[in-house]
Design a protein around this motif. Sequence first.
Motif, short mmCIF file in Angstrom:
data_model
loop_
_atom_site.label_atom_id
_atom_site.label_comp_id
_atom_site.label_asym_id
_atom_site.label_seq_id
_atom_site.Cartn_x
_atom_site.Cartn_y
_atom_site.Cartn_z
N CYS A 76 0.87 -1.28 -0.08
CA CYS A 76 0.07 0.07 0.04
C CYS A 76 0.80 1.18 0.22
CB CYS A 76 -1.00 0.04 1.01
SG CYS A 76 -0.16 0.35 2.71
N GLU A 77 0.20 2.19 -0.51
CA GLU A 77 0.90 3.53 -0.48
C GLU A 77 0.40 4.49 0.41
OE1 GLU A 77 2.03 4.25 -5.16
OE2 GLU A 77 -0.03 3.74 -4.50
N GLY A 78 -0.84 4.04 1.25
CA GLY A 78 -1.39 4.83 2.30
C GLY A 78 -2.34 3.74 3.22
N LEU A 79 -2.22 4.19 4.34
CA LEU A 79 -2.89 3.07 5.37
C LEU A 79 -4.07 3.71 6.08
CD1 LEU A 79 -3.06 0.48 6.97
CD2 LEU A 79 -1.44 1.51 8.30
N ILE A 118 -0.44 7.63 7.06
CA ILE A 118 -0.91 6.55 7.80
C ILE A 118 -2.22 7.48 8.76
CG2 ILE A 118 -0.66 5.16 9.82
CD1 ILE A 118 1.69 4.48 9.20
N GLY A 119 -3.47 7.06 8.40
CA GLY A 119 -4.47 7.76 9.23
C GLY A 119 -5.11 6.41 10.22
N VAL A 120 -5.27 7.13 11.50
CA VAL A 120 -5.73 6.14 12.43
C VAL A 120 -6.88 6.56 13.08
CG1 VAL A 120 -4.95 5.03 14.70
CG2 VAL A 120 -3.17 5.64 13.08
N LEU A 121 -8.19 5.96 13.06
CA LEU A 121 -9.50 6.05 13.51
C LEU A 121 -9.69 5.41 14.92
CD1 LEU A 121 -11.29 5.87 10.03
CD2 LEU A 121 -9.97 7.83 11.04
N LEU A 122 -9.79 5.92 15.95
CA LEU A 122 -10.04 5.42 17.25
C LEU A 122 -11.29 5.99 17.76
CD1 LEU A 122 -6.75 6.26 19.00
CD2 LEU A 122 -7.14 4.36 17.78
N THR A 123 -12.16 4.86 18.15
CA THR A 123 -13.58 4.89 18.77
C THR A 123 -13.15 4.82 20.18
OG1 THR A 123 -14.38 2.67 18.39
CG2 THR A 123 -14.65 4.45 16.80
N ALA A 180 -9.43 10.01 4.38
CA ALA A 180 -9.29 9.15 3.42
C ALA A 180 -8.75 10.03 2.01
CB ALA A 180 -10.57 8.39 2.78
N ARG A 181 -9.37 11.44 2.17
CA ARG A 181 -9.04 12.29 1.24
C ARG A 181 -7.49 12.76 1.15
NH1 ARG A 181 -14.20 14.03 2.38
NH2 ARG A 181 -15.90 13.47 0.77
N TRP A 182 -7.31 13.04 2.46
CA TRP A 182 -5.90 13.64 3.06
C TRP A 182 -4.76 12.52 2.48
CZ3 TRP A 182 -2.81 10.98 6.90
CH2 TRP A 182 -1.47 11.69 7.09
N ILE A 183 -5.15 11.23 2.77
CA ILE A 183 -4.11 10.04 2.44
C ILE A 183 -4.11 10.06 0.86
CG2 ILE A 183 -3.89 7.56 2.03
CD1 ILE A 183 -4.64 7.22 5.24
N CYS A 184 -5.07 10.34 0.08
CA CYS A 184 -5.13 10.44 -1.38
C CYS A 184 -4.32 11.25 -2.12
CB CYS A 184 -6.56 10.34 -1.93
SG CYS A 184 -7.45 8.89 -1.74
#
Length: 185
Positions: A76-79, A118-123, A180-184
């Motif tokens: 991958c190029e983005g996670l 890398i984007g991390v989403l924490l709930t 997601a847009r930021w990673i793109c």
Amino acid sequence: MKKILLLTTTPTRGGNGDALMEAAEEAARDCGAEVTRLNVRELDIHPCRGCYGCAATGECVQKDDFRRVLNALHECEGLIAEAPIYYNCMAAQALLVVNRLCCTFACRNYPLGPKKKIGVLLTCTGSDAEEMKHHVQLIVDLPSIQRSVEEERTEVFPQCGHASTCRETPTYLKRAQDVARWICE
């Protein structure tokens, strides 16, 4: 076309983590990305044994589904990784994946693939957002991980007391899409 990996570690099918990842996936596809999604709850991944059998080759001695996760991470190029917070810590499923990254530091010349955002989403229900971001930063700052990180962004989604909270909160879904847009970019 950018290759983006979505790594879902929530054990709750159809819950908050899935809602955020669905929103992120939609935004990534709208940006033209090639998206792969792996749900840890559907994989057979065993805990790290701490045997350092991977030190020579970078290959874990265990023959389970972690190899699939590792290959996807390399390609991958983005996670975008998602994890629920239980008892002020990432859920066991997320930590299982992190612990199995032992091969990235045990093998000194381990190839990590391209640098990536890398984007991390924490709930969570009530954990302190800054403290949770700090936990993620400690992992990302490990020298063996840092070699493959271009940038990191963590978003914390509080007050997720019900499995439907994120799905019913448009601002949460938009924040996941923004990652997601930021990673793109």
